[in-house]
Scaffold this motif. Structure first.
Motif, PDB file in Angstrom:
ATOM      1  N   ASP A 134       0.845  -1.203   0.000  1.00  0.00           N
ATOM      2  CA  ASP A 134       0.000   0.000   0.000  1.00  0.00           C
ATOM      3  C   ASP A 134       0.878   1.250   0.000  1.00  0.00           C
ATOM      4  N   LYS A 135       1.499   1.518  -1.138  1.00  0.00           N
ATOM      5  CA  LYS A 135       2.481   2.604  -1.266  1.00  0.00           C
ATOM      6  C   LYS A 135       1.927   3.974  -0.903  1.00  0.00           C
ATOM      7  N   ASN A 136       0.676   4.262  -1.284  1.00  0.00           N
ATOM      8  CA  ASN A 136       0.122   5.595  -1.011  1.00  0.00           C
ATOM      9  C   ASN A 136      -0.611   5.666   0.327  1.00  0.00           C
ATOM     10  N   SER A 137      -0.573   4.598   1.095  1.00  0.00           N
ATOM     11  CA  SER A 137      -1.155   4.533   2.444  1.00  0.00           C
ATOM     12  C   SER A 137      -2.636   4.913   2.490  1.00  0.00           C
ATOM     13  N   ASP A 138      -3.381   4.525   1.458  1.00  0.00           N
ATOM     14  CA  ASP A 138      -4.814   4.830   1.463  1.00  0.00           C
ATOM     15  C   ASP A 138      -5.653   3.691   2.028  1.00  0.00           C
ATOM     16  N   GLY A 139      -4.983   2.641   2.524  1.00  0.00           N
ATOM     17  CA  GLY A 139      -5.699   1.514   3.101  1.00  0.00           C
ATOM     18  C   GLY A 139      -6.204   0.523   2.073  1.00  0.00           C
ATOM     19  N   LYS A 140      -5.787   0.691   0.837  1.00  0.00           N
ATOM     20  CA  LYS A 140      -6.194  -0.209  -0.239  1.00  0.00           C
ATOM     21  C   LYS A 140      -4.989  -0.454  -1.152  1.00  0.00           C
ATOM     22  N   VAL A 141      -4.973  -1.634  -1.767  1.00  0.00           N
ATOM     23  CA  VAL A 141      -3.908  -1.973  -2.706  1.00  0.00           C
ATOM     24  C   VAL A 141      -4.559  -2.144  -4.073  1.00  0.00           C
ATOM     25  N   ASP A 142      -4.004  -1.448  -5.069  1.00  0.00           N
ATOM     26  CA  ASP A 142      -4.539  -1.570  -6.428  1.00  0.00           C
ATOM     27  C   ASP A 142      -3.519  -2.267  -7.326  1.00  0.00           C
ATOM     28  N   ALA A 143      -3.910  -2.479  -8.565  1.00  0.00           N
ATOM     29  CA  ALA A 143      -3.058  -3.211  -9.513  1.00  0.00           C
ATOM     30  C   ALA A 143      -1.714  -2.516  -9.714  1.00  0.00           C
ATOM     31  N   GLU A 144      -1.721  -1.202  -9.749  1.00  0.00           N
ATOM     32  CA  GLU A 144      -0.474  -0.457  -9.950  1.00  0.00           C
ATOM     33  C   GLU A 144       0.502  -0.679  -8.800  1.00  0.00           C
ATOM     34  N   GLU A 145      -0.017  -0.699  -7.583  1.00  0.00           N
ATOM     35  CA  GLU A 145       0.843  -0.930  -6.419  1.00  0.00           C
ATOM     36  C   GLU A 145       1.393  -2.351  -6.426  1.00  0.00           C
ATOM     37  N   ILE A 146       0.564  -3.310  -6.805  1.00  0.00           N
ATOM     38  CA  ILE A 146       1.035  -4.694  -6.888  1.00  0.00           C
ATOM     39  C   ILE A 146       2.126  -4.812  -7.954  1.00  0.00           C
ATOM     40  N   ALA A 147       1.931  -4.131  -9.066  1.00  0.00           N
ATOM     41  CA  ALA A 147       2.900  -4.190 -10.174  1.00  0.00           C
ATOM     42  C   ALA A 147       4.283  -3.694  -9.739  1.00  0.00           C
ATOM     43  N   GLN A 148       4.339  -2.749  -8.798  1.00  0.00           N
ATOM     44  CA  GLN A 148       5.622  -2.223  -8.339  1.00  0.00           C
ATOM     45  C   GLN A 148       6.470  -3.311  -7.672  1.00  0.00           C
ATOM     46  N   PHE A 149       5.827  -4.277  -7.016  1.00  0.00           N
ATOM     47  CA  PHE A 149       6.554  -5.351  -6.342  1.00  0.00           C
ATOM     48  C   PHE A 149       6.615  -6.626  -7.162  1.00  0.00           C
ATOM     49  N   CYS A 150       5.631  -6.820  -7.999  1.00  0.00           N
ATOM     50  CA  CYS A 150       5.507  -8.097  -8.702  1.00  0.00           C
ATOM     51  C   CYS A 150       5.743  -7.919 -10.187  1.00  0.00           C
ATOM     52  N   ASP A 151       6.912  -7.396 -10.540  1.00  0.00           N
ATOM     53  CA  ASP A 151       7.199  -7.173 -11.954  1.00  0.00           C
ATOM     54  C   ASP A 151       7.373  -8.476 -12.718  1.00  0.00           C
ATOM     55  N   PHE A 152       7.353  -9.600 -11.993  1.00  0.00           N
ATOM     56  CA  PHE A 152       7.411 -10.904 -12.626  1.00  0.00           C
ATOM     57  C   PHE A 152       6.022 -11.365 -13.077  1.00  0.00           C
ATOM     58  N   LEU A 153       4.957 -10.610 -12.705  1.00  0.00           N
ATOM     59  CA  LEU A 153       3.605 -10.925 -13.145  1.00  0.00           C
ATOM     60  C   LEU A 153       3.202 -10.007 -14.290  1.00  0.00           C
ATOM     61  N   THR A 154       2.454 -10.550 -15.219  1.00  0.00           N
ATOM     62  CA  THR A 154       1.955  -9.731 -16.324  1.00  0.00           C
ATOM     63  C   THR A 154       0.821  -8.848 -15.807  1.00  0.00           C
ATOM     64  N   PRO A 155       0.546  -7.732 -16.484  1.00  0.00           N
ATOM     65  CA  PRO A 155      -0.590  -6.890 -16.081  1.00  0.00           C
ATOM     66  C   PRO A 155      -1.900  -7.687 -16.021  1.00  0.00           C
ATOM     67  N   GLU A 156      -2.065  -8.625 -16.935  1.00  0.00           N
ATOM     68  CA  GLU A 156      -3.278  -9.460 -16.945  1.00  0.00           C
ATOM     69  C   GLU A 156      -3.373 -10.302 -15.669  1.00  0.00           C
ATOM     70  N   LYS A 157      -2.257 -10.920 -15.257  1.00  0.00           N
ATOM     71  CA  LYS A 157      -2.253 -11.740 -14.042  1.00  0.00           C
ATOM     72  C   LYS A 157      -2.506 -10.881 -12.804  1.00  0.00           C
ATOM     73  N   ILE A 158      -1.983  -9.674 -12.797  1.00  0.00           N
ATOM     74  CA  ILE A 158      -2.216  -8.773 -11.672  1.00  0.00           C
ATOM     75  C   ILE A 158      -3.701  -8.409 -11.600  1.00  0.00           C
ATOM     76  N   ARG A 159      -4.289  -8.083 -12.758  1.00  0.00           N
ATOM     77  CA  ARG A 159      -5.727  -7.770 -12.785  1.00  0.00           C
ATOM     78  C   ARG A 159      -6.550  -8.951 -12.289  1.00  0.00           C
ATOM     79  N   GLU A 160      -6.174 -10.163 -12.707  1.00  0.00           N
ATOM     80  CA  GLU A 160      -6.874 -11.369 -12.247  1.00  0.00           C
ATOM     81  C   GLU A 160      -6.798 -11.496 -10.727  1.00  0.00           C
ATOM     82  N   ALA A 161      -5.622 -11.277 -10.178  1.00  0.00           N
ATOM     83  CA  ALA A 161      -5.436 -11.390  -8.728  1.00  0.00           C
ATOM     84  C   ALA A 161      -6.279 -10.342  -7.989  1.00  0.00           C
TER      85      ALA A 161
END
Length: 148
Positions: A80-107
């Protein structure tokens, strides 16, 4: 998602994550060198110096995500990089660059209980509870003792 993460982390494609591959992956989620060594030692069940797919699934659930609510909360805060109490696809992508955008959206879609495109802490915890992790004997014993 976990199998895709494994394939992406397995840089040399040998079906095992060596110490370097594991280290790179765990550093992305904020683990220290000492924590990484302990996680690898714990998860290398067959003591062959690497982590195979089955061991990785357990590592994913226990080593990275943690087995108690405090560990899960720490990882949630890390994402939760912006500390808004929620995690979005963009925040996940920052840590999980081994996942495709499609896989992140699925998660995100899978974990997003209210359909707002973001994962709240409660949704995060529920998503982590879905992962079936065999418990260690000590943890089972502690659970029995706390219920008695």
């Amino acid at each position: 998602v976990v199998q895709q993460a494994f394939k992406e982390a397995d840089k040399n494609g040998d079906g095992k994550l060596d110490a370097e591959e594991i280290s790179e992956l765990l550093k992305k989620v904020g683990k220290s060198d000492e924590e990484i060594k302990k996680i690898v030692d714990d998860m290398d069940a067959d003591h062959d110096g690497g982590v195979d797919k089955d061991e990785f699934e357990q590592m994913h659930a226990t080593g990275i995500l943690g087995t108690n609510k405090n560990d899960v909360k720490d990882v949630f805060k890390l994402f939760d990089k912006n500390s808004d109490g929620k995690v979005d696809a963009e925040e996940i992508a920052q840590f999980c660059d081994f996942l495709t955008p499609e896989k992140i959206r699925e998660a995100v879609t899978e974990a997003d209980g209210d359909g707002n495109g973001k994962i709240s802490f409660d949704e995060w915890v529920k998503a982590m509870d879905v992962i079936d992790v065999p418990k260690k004997k000590e943890e089972k014993k502690e659970e029995k003792e706390s219920k008695a």
